[in-house]
Design a protein around this motif. Sequence first.
Motif: not given
Length: 125
Positions: A101-115
């Motif tokens: 919640r404090r760090d809104r950078h993308p997490n590994p799930l996000t990177h996987e879905l984007i790729s």
Amino acid sequence: IYMLVMWNIRKSMVLSKIFSRRKYVDNDDIDLFLHIIDKSRRMFEASYPESEFHMILWDEKKNKYYRKVLGALERHLITTHLISDILPDFDQENTKYTISRRDRHPNPLTHELISEYVTHRIVGK
């Protein structure tokens, strides 16, 4: 501890006014953003003439500048993909796609879905 203190300071309206350099985003900021994107596109296309330039926009519809930016990208004919079209239920549950919640950078799930999206929807075409 430092990050927690800074997080709480940023939540304070008075302190954020004192410490922030800019209090708002204006049309000049949007124009600069578009100039950077357009220049990036031209450089990319010059280096890779057989390729297509695509942009992924992290579209937080609550952000009041979102519509202005999206409209400007469309006017500049920049192929844009919205993160809300890539990440399921992003509009309702966007915290599951960030580190915390404090760090809104993308997490590994996000990177996987984007790729996966880029591989299948953009490159795969």
